[in-house]
Each structure stands twice: as structure tokens, then as C-alpha cells.
Design a protein around this motif. Structure first.
Motif, PDB file in Angstrom:
ATOM      1  N   HIS A 114       0.856  -1.187   0.000  1.00  0.00           N
ATOM      2  CA  HIS A 114       0.000   0.000   0.000  1.00  0.00           C
ATOM      3  C   HIS A 114       0.897   1.244   0.000  1.00  0.00           C
ATOM      4  O   HIS A 114       1.602   1.518   0.972  1.00  0.00           O
ATOM      5  CB  HIS A 114      -0.886  -0.033   1.256  1.00  0.00           C
ATOM      6  N   GLY A 115       0.851   1.971  -1.117  1.00  0.00           N
ATOM      7  CA  GLY A 115       1.731   3.125  -1.256  1.00  0.00           C
ATOM      8  C   GLY A 115       0.960   4.434  -1.312  1.00  0.00           C
ATOM      9  O   GLY A 115      -0.233   4.460  -1.635  1.00  0.00           O
ATOM     10  N   PHE A 116       1.669   5.519  -1.033  1.00  0.00           N
ATOM     11  CA  PHE A 116       1.078   6.860  -1.047  1.00  0.00           C
ATOM     12  C   PHE A 116       1.493   7.575  -2.324  1.00  0.00           C
ATOM     13  O   PHE A 116       2.678   7.665  -2.656  1.00  0.00           O
ATOM     14  CB  PHE A 116       1.554   7.642   0.184  1.00  0.00           C
ATOM     15  N   GLY A 117       0.500   8.120  -3.050  1.00  0.00           N
ATOM     16  CA  GLY A 117       0.772   8.789  -4.319  1.00  0.00           C
ATOM     17  C   GLY A 117       0.996  10.286  -4.145  1.00  0.00           C
ATOM     18  O   GLY A 117       0.443  10.914  -3.235  1.00  0.00           O
ATOM     19  N   THR A 118       1.788  10.866  -5.044  1.00  0.00           N
ATOM     20  CA  THR A 118       2.103  12.300  -4.932  1.00  0.00           C
ATOM     21  C   THR A 118       1.756  13.090  -6.194  1.00  0.00           C
ATOM     22  O   THR A 118       2.083  14.270  -6.287  1.00  0.00           O
ATOM     23  CB  THR A 118       3.593  12.510  -4.591  1.00  0.00           C
TER      24      THR A 118
ATOM     25  N   ASP B 140       5.248   7.117  -3.652  1.00  0.00           N
ATOM     26  CA  ASP B 140       5.385   7.040  -5.104  1.00  0.00           C
ATOM     27  C   ASP B 140       5.571   8.441  -5.686  1.00  0.00           C
ATOM     28  O   ASP B 140       4.699   9.301  -5.534  1.00  0.00           O
ATOM     29  CB  ASP B 140       4.123   6.395  -5.711  1.00  0.00           C
ATOM     30  N   CYS B 141       6.698   8.652  -6.341  1.00  0.00           N
ATOM     31  CA  CYS B 141       7.034   9.997  -6.858  1.00  0.00           C
ATOM     32  C   CYS B 141       7.340   9.907  -8.350  1.00  0.00           C
ATOM     33  O   CYS B 141       7.447   8.829  -8.922  1.00  0.00           O
ATOM     34  CB  CYS B 141       8.289  10.528  -6.153  1.00  0.00           C
ATOM     35  N   ALA B 142       7.535  11.050  -8.968  1.00  0.00           N
ATOM     36  CA  ALA B 142       7.972  11.106 -10.368  1.00  0.00           C
ATOM     37  C   ALA B 142       8.458  12.515 -10.649  1.00  0.00           C
ATOM     38  O   ALA B 142       7.926  13.493 -10.103  1.00  0.00           O
ATOM     39  CB  ALA B 142       6.819  10.766 -11.313  1.00  0.00           C
ATOM     40  N   ALA B 143       9.461  12.602 -11.519  1.00  0.00           N
ATOM     41  CA  ALA B 143      10.005  13.914 -11.865  1.00  0.00           C
ATOM     42  C   ALA B 143       8.913  14.814 -12.421  1.00  0.00           C
ATOM     43  O   ALA B 143       8.857  16.012 -12.141  1.00  0.00           O
ATOM     44  CB  ALA B 143      11.130  13.744 -12.881  1.00  0.00           C
ATOM     45  N   VAL B 144       8.006  14.243 -13.207  1.00  0.00           N
ATOM     46  CA  VAL B 144       6.997  15.066 -13.883  1.00  0.00           C
ATOM     47  C   VAL B 144       5.851  15.496 -12.954  1.00  0.00           C
ATOM     48  O   VAL B 144       4.974  16.240 -13.379  1.00  0.00           O
ATOM     49  CB  VAL B 144       6.463  14.336 -15.139  1.00  0.00           C
ATOM     50  N   TYR B 145       5.895  15.080 -11.690  1.00  0.00           N
ATOM     51  CA  TYR B 145       4.898  15.614 -10.752  1.00  0.00           C
ATOM     52  C   TYR B 145       5.342  16.996 -10.241  1.00  0.00           C
ATOM     53  O   TYR B 145       4.613  17.648  -9.499  1.00  0.00           O
ATOM     54  CB  TYR B 145       4.679  14.653  -9.571  1.00  0.00           C
ATOM     55  N   PHE B 146       6.523  17.393 -10.628  1.00  0.00           N
ATOM     56  CA  PHE B 146       7.062  18.736 -10.327  1.00  0.00           C
ATOM     57  C   PHE B 146       7.109  19.016  -8.827  1.00  0.00           C
ATOM     58  O   PHE B 146       7.043  20.188  -8.415  1.00  0.00           O
ATOM     59  CB  PHE B 146       6.212  19.842 -10.997  1.00  0.00           C
ATOM     60  N   ASN B 147       7.187  17.996  -8.010  1.00  0.00           N
ATOM     61  CA  ASN B 147       7.162  18.260  -6.562  1.00  0.00           C
ATOM     62  C   ASN B 147       8.160  17.402  -5.785  1.00  0.00           C
ATOM     63  O   ASN B 147       8.036  17.267  -4.570  1.00  0.00           O
ATOM     64  CB  ASN B 147       5.737  18.066  -6.013  1.00  0.00           C
ATOM     65  N   GLU B 148       9.141  16.821  -6.502  1.00  0.00           N
ATOM     66  CA  GLU B 148      10.069  15.933  -5.780  1.00  0.00           C
ATOM     67  C   GLU B 148      10.890  16.713  -4.736  1.00  0.00           C
ATOM     68  O   GLU B 148      11.261  16.159  -3.706  1.00  0.00           O
ATOM     69  CB  GLU B 148      10.967  15.182  -6.769  1.00  0.00           C
ATOM     70  N   LYS B 149      11.145  18.009  -4.994  1.00  0.00           N
ATOM     71  CA  LYS B 149      11.892  18.803  -3.994  1.00  0.00           C
ATOM     72  C   LYS B 149      11.097  18.881  -2.699  1.00  0.00           C
ATOM     73  O   LYS B 149      11.656  18.790  -1.597  1.00  0.00           O
ATOM     74  CB  LYS B 149      12.159  20.210  -4.518  1.00  0.00           C
ATOM     75  N   GLU B 150       9.784  19.092  -2.835  1.00  0.00           N
ATOM     76  CA  GLU B 150       8.947  19.193  -1.629  1.00  0.00           C
ATOM     77  C   GLU B 150       8.827  17.855  -0.918  1.00  0.00           C
ATOM     78  O   GLU B 150       8.809  17.788   0.306  1.00  0.00           O
ATOM     79  CB  GLU B 150       7.550  19.707  -1.988  1.00  0.00           C
ATOM     80  N   VAL B 151       8.764  16.785  -1.702  1.00  0.00           N
ATOM     81  CA  VAL B 151       8.765  15.450  -1.077  1.00  0.00           C
ATOM     82  C   VAL B 151      10.074  15.307  -0.294  1.00  0.00           C
ATOM     83  O   VAL B 151      10.086  14.831   0.852  1.00  0.00           O
ATOM     84  CB  VAL B 151       8.653  14.324  -2.141  1.00  0.00           C
TER      85      VAL B 151
ATOM     86  N   ARG C  21      16.400   5.292   6.621  1.00  0.00           N
ATOM     87  CA  ARG C  21      16.131   5.265   5.177  1.00  0.00           C
ATOM     88  C   ARG C  21      15.749   3.861   4.709  1.00  0.00           C
ATOM     89  O   ARG C  21      14.873   3.700   3.845  1.00  0.00           O
ATOM     90  CB  ARG C  21      17.380   5.773   4.422  1.00  0.00           C
ATOM     91  N   SER C  22      16.402   2.835   5.287  1.00  0.00           N
ATOM     92  CA  SER C  22      16.144   1.473   4.809  1.00  0.00           C
ATOM     93  C   SER C  22      14.721   1.009   5.130  1.00  0.00           C
ATOM     94  O   SER C  22      14.235   0.049   4.542  1.00  0.00           O
ATOM     95  CB  SER C  22      17.157   0.494   5.396  1.00  0.00           C
ATOM     96  N   GLU C  23      14.045   1.697   6.036  1.00  0.00           N
ATOM     97  CA  GLU C  23      12.678   1.299   6.387  1.00  0.00           C
ATOM     98  C   GLU C  23      11.628   1.966   5.487  1.00  0.00           C
ATOM     99  O   GLU C  23      10.435   1.725   5.652  1.00  0.00           O
ATOM    100  CB  GLU C  23      12.386   1.631   7.853  1.00  0.00           C
ATOM    101  N   LEU C  24      12.102   2.833   4.609  1.00  0.00           N
ATOM    102  CA  LEU C  24      11.186   3.553   3.730  1.00  0.00           C
ATOM    103  C   LEU C  24      11.388   3.077   2.288  1.00  0.00           C
ATOM    104  O   LEU C  24      12.509   2.769   1.888  1.00  0.00           O
ATOM    105  CB  LEU C  24      11.476   5.051   3.834  1.00  0.00           C
ATOM    106  N   PHE C  25      10.305   3.039   1.519  1.00  0.00           N
ATOM    107  CA  PHE C  25      10.387   2.626   0.118  1.00  0.00           C
ATOM    108  C   PHE C  25      10.000   3.824  -0.757  1.00  0.00           C
ATOM    109  O   PHE C  25       8.879   4.332  -0.672  1.00  0.00           O
ATOM    110  CB  PHE C  25       9.433   1.450  -0.136  1.00  0.00           C
ATOM    111  N   VAL C  26      10.941   4.269  -1.576  1.00  0.00           N
ATOM    112  CA  VAL C  26      10.691   5.450  -2.420  1.00  0.00           C
ATOM    113  C   VAL C  26      10.823   5.056  -3.897  1.00  0.00           C
ATOM    114  O   VAL C  26      11.818   4.444  -4.292  1.00  0.00           O
ATOM    115  CB  VAL C  26      11.682   6.592  -2.096  1.00  0.00           C
TER     116      VAL C  26
END
Ligand SMILES: NC(=O)c1ccc[n+]([C@@H]2O[C@H](COP(=O)([O-])OP(=O)(O)OC[C@H]3O[C@@H](n4cnc5c(N)ncnc54)[C@H](OP(=O)(O)O)[C@@H]3O)[C@@H](O)[C@H]2O)c1
Length: 312
Positions: A20-24, A48-59, A74-79
Motif C-alpha cells: 500500500h503506497g502513497f501517491g504524490t 510514489d514519486c515522479a520527476a513530472v509531478y514537479f514536486n520531488e523537492k517538496e517530497v 532510510r532502509s525502512e522507507l520505500f521510495v
């Protein structure tokens, strides 16, 4: 109640991806950091991120703050991140990946995906509202001459060798593109991330992925903010029967297929509620009713976003 025990899927690198992932996507400027922090605090460990969501800096700002205050490593998080269509040439993939790592403020991403099976002309990095597509005088998209999906895949494999990413996969790949990728891949795609929900269940694609050992990740499981499964009367009634919201029913259905499920919200209350869907159990009869809702309704039709029929 139908049993559903798995919470993670094991990827080839040995990393376990939370199902179960969180979308951005469409998380607006100024609200993305808050939303990601709310998701992490609610218990999400897959972003779940992507360059084209234009918000990776904020993530990245959210991740930095959360690592500093939560004590979670960090190892406990999945990006996850994704290479955009304009960066498909092998070396551009590597540059785009490095840009995403820099924006996200991480040394590696757990999963890096080819966002779409379309190679457009390179138009600069970082990807922004101003350069995500280069159009010609007639307003048509300019394509990257001679760049194949195999070139793009070599770029993703390079990212693995450079330890920039742990696992690699694809997104929006129909079965034929996926099966072709399996022919040229030296590192097999671990994941195919595609739209799927109760109104667009992708049974055939799910079968192909299962047959070839590629995990299918469902995006827009709530219908992406459009009129669709979230407003369905059967979904609402099942929710009332078990004391769950329609969104929880839809997420629980997705998880029940064995696929991973990505859902987005910018609202802290809805984020916590959505995360709670992991505890929602559906009966075999309810699952049959939800399976019967399939009607091939695509909510993310790319014609709407870039006037090109990507799914044709
Ligand atoms: N690979 C790809 O090409 C691709 C394409 C699309 C999506 N994705 C990924 O998948 C993620 C999820 O898909 P999505 O963002 O398209 O759509 P989604 O998660 O299906 O739906 C998000 C919409 O549902 C609303 N919502 C969320 N929780 C709700 C609840 N409990 N009750 C009522 N409304 C609720 C949200 O509004 P609020 O924000 O106001 O709550 C938003 O309008 C994306 O964010 C992205 O990470 C990938």
C-alpha cells in the motif's frame, strides 16, 4: 472473511515493497510536504514519486524533516521515482535519475520506473512545467529520433550498476511492450505500474504480469478524482455493511488482488483513513460484487493530458 495476509512484495534486490503506497501526483506546490508528512505519520512507508509531478523537492523536504524527527531509517522507507518521457536516451536516464535523487534528498531510490513507453525529444533538466514536452510549430510532440525502449532500459540498468536505484521497472506498459522488454532486459523489470481499479480491473494485463513474474502496481485506485468507482452505489453499500468508507473498500479490493495499490490524498484525515484500509476485510461475496463492477473505464486517458492517444 476472505484472508489477505501479505503486506509486502519481495523485489529482486531483496527489498520488500509495501503493498500500500502513497501517491504524490497532483499534490500541489505548498501542500505536498504537508501531505507526505501526514502520510508518513499515518504509517505509509511507500511513497510514489515522479520527476513530472514537479514536486520531488517538496517530497524531499518532507523526507528530510521526517528522518530527523521520527528516528526511522532510510532502509525502512520505500521510495519510487520515474524517468520522464524526454529523458529516454541511455545517458539522459542516468542524468534524470541523479536529478531526482538530488531533489528527493536521498542517495538511492528503491524503485525507478520508465514512466511511459514513449521517447520524446530531450528538453532539459530538471523537468518542469516549462520543459516537460517540446512541441513543434504545429503543436505536435517532438519525438526522440532513434531512441528505443531498449536504450531506455539500458539506462535504468546503468542506474542499478551505479547503485543509484535498487530495483527497476516500467509503467503504463501494455502486455506487448512488457513482453518485448523481457526479451532485451539483462535485469528483468520488477514492476509494471498501471492504472487499475474496480471500474478498470486489467485482468488480462494482471494475468500476463503474473505469468512472467512481474509485479503489477495499481495506480488511481480511487479513480483519480474523477467520477468513477468512488461514487459507486455498490461500493458505498459494501462500505456501510462493514463500517468502511468507499475509499477504504476500493483500496482493500485492490490489495486483495495481490497487486500493490497507490492512492493519493492531500487531506490528513483522508490520508489516515485510506491507510486504515489495510485492516478492512471483504467477504468472498463482497469481492465478487466488486469484481463485477469492471467496465473498462480509464480515468487517466493521456489524450486529456497531452493530446496523444497513448493507450491506443
Ligand atoms: N505511473 C503513472 O503514470 C501514474 C499515473 C497516475 C497516478 N500514479 C500514481 O498513483 C497515485 C494515485 O493515483 P491518483 O493520484 O491518480 O488518484 P487516486 O489516488 O485514485 O485519487 C486521488 C483523488 O481521490 C481523492 N481522495 C483521496 N482519498 C479520498 C477519500 N478517502 N475520500 C474521497 N476522496 C478521496 C483525492 O482528493 P484529496 O487529495 O482532496 O483527498 C484525489 O482527488 C498518484 O498520486 C501517483 O503517485 C501514477
Amino acid at each position: 472473511m476472505a484472508a489477505r495476509s501479505a503486506t509486502h512484495v519481495l523485489l529482486p534486490s531483496g527489498k520488500r515493497m509495501p503493498l500500500h503506497g502513497f501517491g504524490t501526483w497532483k499534490a500541489e506546490r505548498g501542500e505536498t510536504k504537508r501531505a507526505v508528512l501526514a502520510a508518513l505519520n499515518a504509517g505509509y512507508r511507500h511513497i510514489d514519486c515522479a520527476a513530472v509531478y514537479f514536486n520531488e523537492k517538496e517530497v524531499g523536504q518532507a523526507l528530510k524533516e521526517w528522518f530527523a524527527t521520527s528516528g526511522v531509517s532510510r532502509s525502512e522507507l520505500f521510495v519510487t521515482s520515474k524517468v520522464w518521457n524526454t529523458c529516454h536516451a541511455t545517458d539522459d536516464v542516468v542524468s534524470a535519475c541523479k536529478q531526482s535523487l538530488s531533489d528527493l534528498g536521498v542517495e538511492y531510490v528503491d524503485l525507478y520506473l520508465v514512466h511511459h513507453p514513449y521517447a520524446w525529444k530531450f528538453h532539459g533538466l530538471p523537468i518542469s512545467e516549462n520543459n516537460w514536452v517540446l512541441r513543434d510549430d504545429k503543436g505536435d510532440i517532438t519525438w526522440a529520433d532513434g531512441v528505443t525502449l531498449q536504450d531506455t532500459w539500458r539506462g535504468l540498468e546503468k542506474c542499478v550498476h551505479l547503485r543509484l536505484v535498487r530495483d527497476i521497472g516500467v509503467s503504463n506498459y501494455p502486455a506487448v511492450a512488457l513482453m518485448d522488454a523481457l526479451q532485451y532486459a539483462r535485469i528483468k523489470p520488477a514492476v509494471n505500474q498501471c492504472e487499475a481499479h474496480c471500474y478498470y480491473q486489467r485482468k488480462e494485463l494482471r494475468d500476463v504480469c503474473a505469468r512472467f513474474g512481474v509485479h503489477l502496481s495499481m495506480y488511481s485506485v480511487l479513480g483519480s478524482g474523477k467520477r468513477g468507482p468512488l461514487q459507486d452505489a455498490v461500493v458505498a453499500r459494501i462500505g456501510r455493511e462493514i463500517g468502511a468508507t468507499p475509499a477504504q473498500v476500493l483500496i482493500a479490493w485492490g490489495l486483495h488482488t495481490g497487486c500493490s495499490v497507490l492512492a493519493k490524498s492531500a487531506n490528513a484525515g483522508r490520508i489516515a483513513q485510506n491507510f486504515g484500509a489495510q485492516r478492512v476485510a471483504l467477504s468472498a461475496a463482497q469481492l465478487r460484487e466488486l469484481d463485477a463492477l469492471d467496465r473498462g473505464l480509464m480515468t487517466c486517458n493521456m489524450v486529456e493530458y497531452w493530446a496523444f492517444p497513448s493507450h491506443a
